[in-house]
Design a protein around this motif. Structure first.
Motif, PDB file in Angstrom:
ATOM      1  N   ILE A  31       0.835  -1.208   0.000  1.00 30.52           N
ATOM      2  CA  ILE A  31       0.000   0.000   0.000  1.00 30.52           C
ATOM      3  C   ILE A  31       0.865   1.252   0.000  1.00 30.52           C
ATOM      4  N   HIS A  32       1.916   1.255   0.785  1.00 31.85           N
ATOM      5  CA  HIS A  32       2.767   2.448   0.871  1.00 31.85           C
ATOM      6  C   HIS A  32       3.836   2.488  -0.217  1.00 31.85           C
ATOM      7  N   ARG A  52      -2.234   7.972  -5.804  1.00 33.92           N
ATOM      8  CA  ARG A  52      -3.030   9.161  -5.453  1.00 33.92           C
ATOM      9  C   ARG A  52      -2.682  10.336  -6.364  1.00 33.92           C
ATOM     10  N   PHE A 108      -9.026   5.565  -1.604  1.00 29.41           N
ATOM     11  CA  PHE A 108      -7.943   5.714  -0.629  1.00 29.41           C
ATOM     12  C   PHE A 108      -8.414   5.526   0.801  1.00 29.41           C
ATOM     13  N   VAL A 109      -9.677   5.778   1.052  1.00 26.68           N
ATOM     14  CA  VAL A 109     -10.232   5.443   2.376  1.00 26.68           C
ATOM     15  C   VAL A 109     -10.174   3.924   2.563  1.00 26.68           C
ATOM     16  N   GLU A 156      -6.598   2.928   3.267  1.00 25.44           N
ATOM     17  CA  GLU A 156      -6.244   3.260   4.648  1.00 25.44           C
ATOM     18  C   GLU A 156      -6.852   2.261   5.627  1.00 25.44           C
ATOM     19  N   THR A 157      -8.077   1.833   5.350  1.00 23.68           N
ATOM     20  CA  THR A 157      -8.728   0.850   6.218  1.00 23.68           C
ATOM     21  C   THR A 157      -8.045  -0.509   6.102  1.00 23.68           C
ATOM     22  N   ASP A 176      -4.912  -0.936   5.435  1.00 21.16           N
ATOM     23  CA  ASP A 176      -3.655  -0.763   6.151  1.00 21.16           C
ATOM     24  C   ASP A 176      -3.875  -0.888   7.658  1.00 21.16           C
ATOM     25  N   ALA A 177      -4.938  -0.257   8.143  1.00 15.35           N
ATOM     26  CA  ALA A 177      -5.256  -0.353   9.577  1.00 15.35           C
ATOM     27  C   ALA A 177      -5.637  -1.782   9.947  1.00 15.35           C
ATOM     28  N   ASN A 197     -12.783  -4.419   2.576  1.00 13.97           N
ATOM     29  CA  ASN A 197     -12.308  -3.160   1.999  1.00 13.97           C
ATOM     30  C   ASN A 197     -11.544  -3.386   0.703  1.00 13.97           C
TER      31      ASN A 197
END
Length: 147
Positions: free
Chosen positions: A74-75, A82, A108-109, A112-113, A115-116, A129
């Protein structure tokens, strides 16, 4: 009688001139995108499509519960997505621009989810997700003009 024929011929000629001058071909619609906009969109579309093709890698990391690689993916590879989606969105017109921007934000939300969820080791949240991210990704790509 000859005088009436010339008057009648003049009137008919006048009517024909009016009909021909009033009838015009259909006005052509101006193109929705300028050549510059299309060039920018096509340039960044290639990058976006490449990353869409790599989404299967993220899915495999999630399925294997390889949480470190989920975050790294993801990173890492998705890090420039983006920016590229922003360039594409800004060069779309009207409603497509607004829809594309919102769809990119939603995507992107989901990232982020995911990733969390990877940090928490929450498999079901990551899978849910991921499925939503794929839908948003495909919705974004459908807004890109062809040609």
């Amino acid at each position: 009688m000859r005088r009436y024929r010339s008057i009648l011929a003049s009137i008919l000629a006048l009517v024909m001139v009016c009909l021909v001058s009033c009838g015009s071909p259909q006005a052509a619609k101006p193109p929705a995108y300028s050549p510059t906009q299309l060039q920018i969109v096509q340039q960044y579309e290639g990058n976006v499509l490449k990353l869409r093709d790599r989404m299967d890698e993220l899915e495999q990391f999630i399925v294997n519960r390889d949480w470190v690689n989920v975050g790294t993916f993801i990173h890492g590879p998705l890090g420039d997505l983006r920016r590229d989606m922003g360039y594409v969105s800004r060069n779309l017109s009207g409603k497509a621009q607004k829809t594309a921007s919102q769809t990119a934000k939603d995507l992107f939300v989901h990232f982020e989810t995911i990733d969390a969820a990877a940090d928490a080791g929450n498999y079901s949240l990551a899978v849910q997700n991921y499925a939503q991210a794929i839908k948003d990704f495909d919705a974004f790509l459908s807004l890109i003009p062809k040609g």
